[in-house]
Design an enzyme around this catalytic site. Structure first.
Site, mmCIF file in Angstrom:
data_model
loop_
_atom_site.group_PDB
_atom_site.id
_atom_site.type_symbol
_atom_site.label_atom_id
_atom_site.label_comp_id
_atom_site.label_asym_id
_atom_site.label_seq_id
_atom_site.Cartn_x
_atom_site.Cartn_y
_atom_site.Cartn_z
ATOM 1 N N ASN A 1 0.898 -0.908 0.081
ATOM 2 C CA ASN A 1 0.002 -0.115 -0.131
ATOM 3 C C ASN A 1 0.814 1.600 0.435
ATOM 4 O O ASN A 1 2.085 1.180 0.619
ATOM 5 C CB ASN A 1 -0.845 0.053 1.254
ATOM 6 C CG ASN A 1 -1.970 -0.696 0.973
ATOM 7 O OD1 ASN A 1 -3.014 -1.046 0.755
ATOM 8 N ND2 ASN A 1 -2.223 -1.114 2.420
ATOM 9 N N LYS B 1 -16.643 0.394 10.035
ATOM 10 C CA LYS B 1 -15.712 -1.213 10.032
ATOM 11 C C LYS B 1 -14.950 -0.337 11.982
ATOM 12 O O LYS B 1 -14.886 -1.439 12.397
ATOM 13 C CB LYS B 1 -14.813 -0.156 9.835
ATOM 14 C CG LYS B 1 -13.246 -0.776 9.200
ATOM 15 C CD LYS B 1 -12.405 0.154 8.286
ATOM 16 C CE LYS B 1 -12.941 -0.111 6.818
ATOM 17 N NZ LYS B 1 -11.921 0.709 5.485
ATOM 18 N N ASP C 1 -4.388 -5.734 2.651
ATOM 19 C CA ASP C 1 -5.023 -7.233 2.746
ATOM 20 C C ASP C 1 -5.459 -8.153 2.404
ATOM 21 O O ASP C 1 -5.206 -8.884 3.007
ATOM 22 C CB ASP C 1 -6.695 -6.285 2.341
ATOM 23 C CG ASP C 1 -7.462 -4.829 3.214
ATOM 24 O OD1 ASP C 1 -6.744 -5.073 4.668
ATOM 25 O OD2 ASP C 1 -7.690 -4.108 2.682
ATOM 26 N N LYS D 1 14.017 -14.308 -8.949
ATOM 27 C CA LYS D 1 13.834 -13.279 -9.945
ATOM 28 C C LYS D 1 12.399 -14.314 -10.724
ATOM 29 O O LYS D 1 12.988 -14.910 -11.348
ATOM 30 C CB LYS D 1 14.425 -12.511 -10.007
ATOM 31 C CG LYS D 1 13.831 -10.584 -10.958
ATOM 32 C CD LYS D 1 14.746 -10.316 -11.254
ATOM 33 C CE LYS D 1 14.281 -9.317 -11.914
ATOM 34 N NZ LYS D 1 15.111 -8.149 -12.774
ATOM 35 N N LYS E 1 -14.790 -4.168 13.948
ATOM 36 C CA LYS E 1 -14.104 -4.423 14.226
ATOM 37 C C LYS E 1 -13.597 -4.278 15.833
ATOM 38 O O LYS E 1 -12.608 -4.903 16.876
ATOM 39 C CB LYS E 1 -12.325 -3.926 13.933
ATOM 40 C CG LYS E 1 -12.435 -3.976 12.143
ATOM 41 C CD LYS E 1 -11.379 -3.948 12.044
ATOM 42 C CE LYS E 1 -11.053 -3.439 10.606
ATOM 43 N NZ LYS E 1 -9.145 -3.381 10.665
ATOM 44 N N PHE F 1 -7.655 3.267 12.124
ATOM 45 C CA PHE F 1 -7.437 4.254 10.901
ATOM 46 C C PHE F 1 -8.443 3.900 9.762
ATOM 47 O O PHE F 1 -8.690 2.220 9.237
ATOM 48 C CB PHE F 1 -6.520 4.561 10.585
ATOM 49 C CG PHE F 1 -5.737 5.539 11.443
ATOM 50 C CD1 PHE F 1 -5.557 5.308 12.808
ATOM 51 C CD2 PHE F 1 -5.369 6.803 10.695
ATOM 52 C CE1 PHE F 1 -4.771 6.646 13.813
ATOM 53 C CE2 PHE F 1 -4.892 7.666 11.450
ATOM 54 C CZ PHE F 1 -4.282 7.970 12.851
ATOM 55 N N ASP G 1 -6.529 -9.591 10.404
ATOM 56 C CA ASP G 1 -6.030 -8.376 10.897
ATOM 57 C C ASP G 1 -6.002 -8.058 11.730
ATOM 58 O O ASP G 1 -6.178 -8.509 13.281
ATOM 59 C CB ASP G 1 -8.242 -7.780 10.353
ATOM 60 C CG ASP G 1 -8.212 -6.816 10.567
ATOM 61 O OD1 ASP G 1 -7.620 -5.752 11.553
ATOM 62 O OD2 ASP G 1 -8.327 -5.944 9.771
ATOM 63 N N ILE G 2 -4.389 -7.167 11.831
ATOM 64 C CA ILE G 2 -4.164 -6.602 13.510
ATOM 65 C C ILE G 2 -5.084 -6.241 14.599
ATOM 66 O O ILE G 2 -5.074 -7.247 15.313
ATOM 67 C CB ILE G 2 -2.962 -6.421 13.212
ATOM 68 C CG1 ILE G 2 -1.716 -7.538 12.412
ATOM 69 C CG2 ILE G 2 -1.464 -6.155 14.339
ATOM 70 C CD1 ILE G 2 -0.356 -6.283 11.516
HETATM 71 N N1 CTP Z 1 -5.503 -3.261 9.861
HETATM 72 C C1 CTP Z 1 -5.006 -3.892 10.007
HETATM 73 N N2 CTP Z 1 -4.458 -5.958 10.191
HETATM 74 C C2 CTP Z 1 -5.216 -5.751 8.547
HETATM 75 C C3 CTP Z 1 -5.692 -4.524 7.820
HETATM 76 C C4 CTP Z 1 -6.102 -3.195 8.655
HETATM 77 O O1 CTP Z 1 -4.446 -3.847 11.560
HETATM 78 N N3 CTP Z 1 -4.631 -6.881 7.957
HETATM 79 C C5 CTP Z 1 -6.214 -1.909 10.347
HETATM 80 C C6 CTP Z 1 -5.262 -0.641 9.757
HETATM 81 O O2 CTP Z 1 -3.789 -0.462 10.618
HETATM 82 C C7 CTP Z 1 -6.408 0.457 10.474
HETATM 83 C C8 CTP Z 1 -7.533 -0.241 10.054
HETATM 84 O O3 CTP Z 1 -7.623 -1.585 10.247
HETATM 85 O O4 CTP Z 1 -6.438 1.014 11.384
HETATM 86 C C9 CTP Z 1 -8.122 -0.058 8.851
HETATM 87 O O5 CTP Z 1 -9.207 -0.566 8.347
HETATM 88 P P1 CTP Z 1 -9.707 -1.425 7.468
HETATM 89 O O6 CTP Z 1 -10.578 -2.696 7.425
HETATM 90 O O7 CTP Z 1 -8.233 -2.967 6.600
HETATM 91 O O8 CTP Z 1 -9.365 -0.800 6.597
HETATM 92 P P2 CTP Z 1 -9.643 -0.531 4.515
HETATM 93 O O9 CTP Z 1 -8.255 -1.785 4.393
HETATM 94 O O10 CTP Z 1 -9.296 0.146 3.706
HETATM 95 O O11 CTP Z 1 -10.853 -2.144 4.270
HETATM 96 P P3 CTP Z 1 -11.584 -2.004 3.153
HETATM 97 O O12 CTP Z 1 -10.457 -2.553 1.879
HETATM 98 O O13 CTP Z 1 -12.331 -2.708 3.323
HETATM 99 O O14 CTP Z 1 -12.631 -0.647 3.172
#
Ligand code: CTP
Length: 402
Positions: A210, A337, A279, A289, A341, A323, A306-307
Site C-alpha cells: 500500500n 468498521k 489486506d 526473480k 472490529k 484508522f 487483521d491485526i
Molecule cells: N488493519 C490491520 N490489519 C490488517 C488490515 C488493517 O491492523 N490486516 C488496520 C489498519 O492499521 C487500520 C484499519 O485496520 O487501522 C483499517 O481497516 P481496514 O478494514 O483494513 O481498512 P481497509 O483495508 O481500507 O478496508 P476496506 O478495504 O474493507 O475498506
C-alpha cells in the site's frame, strides 16, 4: 495537575535564526494564560534583542549569569525554582551539545542544571546538523535524562536547504506546552502502535503493498510520547528515522507485523493501528526473480490476518484505535468498521483527493467514538497528531473511569 493558567514558563532563547519566532511564542504562551520569563544566550542576542522580550513580557529579559543588577531582579537559583517548565526554543545544536555535557558556562545552561522543572527542547538547525551523529547522540543522552524534545519539523530552511530541522511553529509549541500540563496525561501508560505499510513479497525483488509514508503514525507516536506514554512502534518500511524516546521495531510483511504486535500486546494500555497493512499477500513467493516470459501473469492472493481486529477481540483488550481511509461515505463506512472490529475509536480520512492523505505532510480526519465525533480540519500531520493524541488520552481516561 493544576490548570494551565497558573503555569510558569521559563523561555530560553538560543542563537538561531528561528529566534525571531520566539517573540511570537512568548505572546502565544501569555495569551494562553501562562506566565513567562525569558533568558537569552549571548548568541541569541545576535538575532533578537532582550528589549523585544522585555517589552513583550513586561519583565527583565535575563542574559547574564554574574550580573548584580539582573541577579537582584531574580537570582538564577530563584529563577530555576520559579519555573514549572523550561522551554528552550530555538534549541541550537551548540546548546544541545552544551546541555548534554552539563556545562554551566552561561545563564541558560546553568538554569538547566539548577532546575527541577521539566525541560523541553525545540530543536532548530540546518538539516545536516540535525542528522549529524553528534547531535543525535547528544539529544539521546538528554532524552534519557528526561528532557522532552518537541520537533523539529520538516520543510524549507533559512539556509536554502530542505529537510528536518525547522523549529516547530509557535502554535505547535503552545499545543505541546498545553498538552504537557493537561490533565489526562499519559504518564506510565503503555502504548503499542503500528505505522507505515507492509510489503508482501512476490519474488526477491518485487512486492505487493500500500501507499503510506508512515508520517502520520510517527507523528502520533511522538505526540503520545510527549503526553508521557511509553511508546513501542511496529513499523513497516519507511524512510523516517526513529523518534527519540520511542522503541521502534522494523518489519516488512503483515505476518511479521502481527507477530511483533502479539508478543508485545500483553500489558499494553492503548493500541493504535495506523499501518496501511496489505489486506492480501501472494500465496507463493518465488525463490528466484520472475522473468517476463509470458504476456499476462496471474497472482494468487490470500487474505492477511487483521491485526487491529485481533487485538480488539482479546479477552481484556487495550483501548483500541483504528484508522480508515475511504474514498466515499467516509463517516458511514468508518463507523461500520469501528463497530465490526470492536474498536473504541476510529480516525477516518478521505483519500483519492488532491489534498492530504498518504504521502502528504497535511491531512484532515474525522474521529468517531461511542457517542461522539470530532472533525479535525486540514492541518499539518504533526499538529493533527497532537490533537489526536489529546483526544485518545481523554477517551482512554473516560473509558478507564467508567
Ligand atoms: N488493519 C490491520 N490489519 C490488517 C488490515 C488493517 O491492523 N490486516 C488496520 C489498519 O492499521 C487500520 C484499519 O485496520 O487501522 C483499517 O481497516 P481496514 O478494514 O483494513 O481498512 P481497509 O483495508 O481500507 O478496508 P476496506 O478495504 O474493507 O475498506
Amino acid at each position: 495537575m493544576s490548570s494551565i493558567e497558573s503555569k510558569k514558563i521559563l523561555l530560553g532563547v538560543t542563537g538561531g535564526i528561528a529566534a525571531y519566532k520566539s517573540a511570537v511564542l512568548l505572546r502565544a504562551l501569555q495569551n494562553a494564560g501562562m506566565e513567562v520569563r525569558v533568558v537569552l544566550t549571548q548568541a541569541a542576542q545576535a538575532f533578537v534583542t532582550p528589549l523585544t522580550f522585555q517589552a513583550l513580557s513586561g519583565h527583565t529579559a535575563y542574559t547574564e549569569l554574574l550580573d548584580s543588577v539582573q541577579e537582584a531582579a531574580m537570582d538564577h537559583i530563584s529563577l530555576a525554582r520559579w519555573a514549572d517548565l523550561v522551554l528552550v526554543a530555538p534549541a541550537t545544536a551548540d546548546f544541545i551539545a552544551r546541555a548534554a555535557s552539563g556545562h554551566a558556562d552561561d545563564l541558560l545552561a546553568t538554569l538547566c542544571l539548577a532546575t527541577r522543572a521539566p525541560i523541553a527542547l525545540a530543536p532548530a538547525m540546518n538539516q545536516q546538523m540535525w542528522l549529524n551523529q553528534a547531535t543525535r547522540e547528544n539529544l539521546e543522552r538528554l532524552v534519557k535524562r528526561g528532557y522532552l524534545c518537541w520537533g523539529p519539523d520538516d520543510g524549507a530552511q533559512a539556509c536554502g536547504e530542505t529537510g528536518s530541522g525547522r523549529m516547530l511553529e509557535p502554535e505547535a509549541l503552545l499545543k505541546h506546552a498545553q498538552a504537557h500540563f493537561a490533565p489526562g496525561s499519559l504518564d506510565g501508560i503503555n502504548v503499542l502502535m503500528t505505522a507505515g505499510s507492509t510489503r508482501e513479497p512476490i519474488d526477491p525483488v518485487r512486492f505487493v503493498g500500500n501507499r503510506s509514508s508512515g508520517k502520520m503514525g510517527f507523528a502520533l507516536a511522538e505526540s503520545l510520547r510527549d503526553l508521557g506514554a511509553s511508546v513501542i512502534l511496529v513499523s513497516g518500511p519507511v524512510s523516517l528515522s526513529t523518534p527519540f524516546g520511542i522503541e521502534c521495531i522494523r518489519v516488512e510483511t503483515a505476518e511479521q507485523m502481527r507477530s511483533s504486535v502479539l508478543v508485545r500486546v500483553e500489558g499494553c494500555d492503548i493500541f493504535v493501528g495506523v499501518a496501511a497493512v496489505a489486506d492480501y499477500r501472494p500465496r507463493h513467493c518465488a525463490s528466484e526473480k520472475i522473468k517476463k516470459h509470458k504476456e499476462t501473469m496471474t497472482l494468487e492472493l490470500v487474505r492477511n490476518p487483521d491485526i487491529l481486529a485481533e487485538v480488539a477481540a482479546r479477552g481484556r483488550p487495550p483501548f483500541t484505535v483504528g484508522f480508515a481511509a475511504e474514498t466515499e461515505q467516509v463517516e458511514t463506512y468508518a463507523e461500520t468498521k469501528r463497530r465490526s472490529k470492536g474498536l473504541d475509536m476510529i480516525a477516518a480520512n478521505r483519500v483519492g483527493t488532491d489534498e492530504g492523505g498518504f504521502e502528504s505532510d497535511s491531512n484532515a480526519l474525522v474521529l468517531i467514538w461511542q457517542g461522539g465525533r470530532e472533525a479535525l480540519p486540514m492541518m499539518t500531520k504533526s499538529l493533527l497528531a497532537q490533537h489526536l493524541a489529546g483526544r485518545i488520552s481523554e477517551r482512554y481516561h473516560a473509558r478507564t473511569r467508567s
